[in-house]
Design a protein around this motif. Structure first.
Motif, PDB file in Angstrom:
ATOM      1  N   GLU A 142       9.986 -13.611 -26.384  1.00 34.08           N
ATOM      2  CA  GLU A 142      10.703 -14.089 -27.565  1.00 34.08           C
ATOM      3  C   GLU A 142      11.287 -15.486 -27.362  1.00 34.08           C
ATOM      4  N   THR A 143      11.577 -15.847 -26.099  1.00 35.32           N
ATOM      5  CA  THR A 143      12.186 -17.159 -25.833  1.00 35.32           C
ATOM      6  C   THR A 143      11.153 -18.212 -25.437  1.00 35.32           C
ATOM      7  N   SER A 144       9.885 -17.862 -25.419  1.00 35.81           N
ATOM      8  CA  SER A 144       8.851 -18.837 -25.081  1.00 35.81           C
ATOM      9  C   SER A 144       8.649 -19.810 -26.237  1.00 35.81           C
ATOM     10  N   VAL A 145       7.989 -20.919 -25.950  1.00 36.95           N
ATOM     11  CA  VAL A 145       7.734 -21.935 -26.979  1.00 36.95           C
ATOM     12  C   VAL A 145       6.628 -21.455 -27.921  1.00 36.95           C
ATOM     13  N   ALA A 146       5.490 -21.092 -27.334  1.00 36.06           N
ATOM     14  CA  ALA A 146       4.359 -20.616 -28.141  1.00 36.06           C
ATOM     15  C   ALA A 146       4.471 -19.102 -28.317  1.00 36.06           C
ATOM     16  N   THR A 147       5.347 -18.678 -29.198  1.00 32.37           N
ATOM     17  CA  THR A 147       5.525 -17.248 -29.456  1.00 32.37           C
ATOM     18  C   THR A 147       4.272 -16.686 -30.135  1.00 32.37           C
TER      19      THR A 147
END
Length: 373
Positions: A156-161
């Motif tokens: 959820e906190t990644s850039v490319a969700t």
């Protein structure tokens, strides 16, 4: 007495003993330091090799996904072309021997060439555009994976969700729908201009067919060569709105999507992208001509006749041109598309894009530069 002699010898040469002791001790310490340093370097090199191996594996997997995605989209492209440029209905009408037979043959001539040319263009655009898309998203995902391991990030906190990935990859739908419709509208009048005046009984050589394809390409692409941009065909690949400056009041995911769309827009307008697309088109039209050459060979009564000197009437050639869409957009295995997917310029473009987007400054990720093959 013996001990006194030894002690006296030591006292007389104590400086030598001290120096020797220091040298030996220093040598031992230096050797131990060198061993530790060598071990550290070996561990670092081993870590770098592991990182590069993982990166190479991720890149290779990404390319296989791209190839499978391209091939999976061909049936829908074929259906769209056959629906928008329905030559089959014209063929069915001709079988009924109507009074306007010549008019229908002329329509079939234009429709057949338009369909084959559009199929070739959209196939090449799809190959190069999806290669750009999947290597941009692949680079983002690689960085997300590294940061997840390093900083305990979650999906959820990644850039490319997953949401960003899904919405970004949907950009290709423009090419398959509105872009394809615009391409058909652009190609049809060009085809009419090039072959509209050619009589159905006009005999053509293989060189004549090659010239027809080249004239269509030149007229179509030159009309889109202006002073504002080096890109000639990107209007069919991406809508200008998909990379336009409308980044205010967006959610974090929308900002990432906007950034990725803008980066994609910049790439497809670049000279490098146009060069690779041009190379794909060169190979694709060359392979179409090979298929036409096979028909010329079958029409020669003497197997020793040079195919380049053979002549075929336009009316006989139309069914062959009409059927080329089934060569271009055939289901897997598809040798025509496979050759385009494996072109060196396409692979080089993919590697350069992946490397650029999987190693960006300011991400707090170690240098993992490697060469992709």
């Amino acid at each position: 007495m013996v001990f006194s002699s030894i002690w006296g010898f030591i006292k007389r040469h104590r400086r030598k003993f001290i120096f020797t002791g220091l040298v030996v001790s220093g040598g031992v310490l230096l050797y131990k330091y060198a061993q530790d340093k060598l071990k550290e370097l070996q561990e670092k090199e081993s870590t770098q090799c592991l990182i590069q191996a993982r990166k190479q594996h991720h890149f290779d997997s990404n390319q296989r996904t791209c190839n499978m995605t391209v091939l999976s989209m061909l049936p829908s492209i074929r259906e769209s072309l056959m629906r928008s440029l329905d030559s089959e209905i014209l063929t069915a009408q001709l079988k009924a021997k109507p009074a306007n037979k010549i008019e229908l043959w002329e329509q079939l001539k234009i429709t057949s060439f338009t369909r084959s040319v559009c199929g070739t263009y959209v196939a090449c655009m799809l190959v190069v555009f999806l290669r750009v898309q999947l290597n941009i998203i692949g680079g983002y995902m690689y960085i997300d994976n590294l940061l997840a391991v390093k900083n305990n990030m979650t999906e959820e906190t990644s850039v490319a969700t997953p949401t960003v990935q899904h919405r970004y990859l949907e950009l290709v739908q423009y090419l398959l729908n509105d872009g394809l419709s615009s391409l058909i509208e652009a190609v049809r009048p060009v085809v009419e201009d090039v072959i509209g005046s050619l009589p159905l009984r006009q005999t053509l050589s293989l060189q004549d067919v090659d010239k027809i394809f080249n004239d269509i390409r030149q007229k179509l692409e030159d009309k889109r060569s202006d002073t504002k941009s080096s890109s000639k065909l990107c209007e069919f690949i991406m809508s200008e709105d998909q990379g336009s400056d409308q980044a205010q009041q967006l959610t974090p995911e929308e900002k990432v999507l906007f950034k990725m769309s803008k980066e994609t827009q910049d790439i497809i307008k670049s000279v490098d992208f146009q060069h690779v697309l041009g190379r794909c088109l060169d190979v694709a039209f060359s392979r179409l001509l090979d298929k036409v050459a096979d028909f010329f060979k079958s029409e020669t009564t003497n197997g020793f006749v040079n195919v380049t000197t053979a002549q075929v009437a336009m009316a006989k050639l139309i069914p062959v041109i009409n059927g080329l869409v089934h060569v271009i957009c055939a289901n897997a295995p598809n040798p025509f598309m496979q050759e385009l997917l494996l072109l060196e310029p396409v692979k080089d473009l993919a590697a350069n894009i992946y490397e650029a987007f999987s190693h960006q400054e300011g991400q707090g990720v170690e240098d993992t530069t490697c060469t992709f093959t």
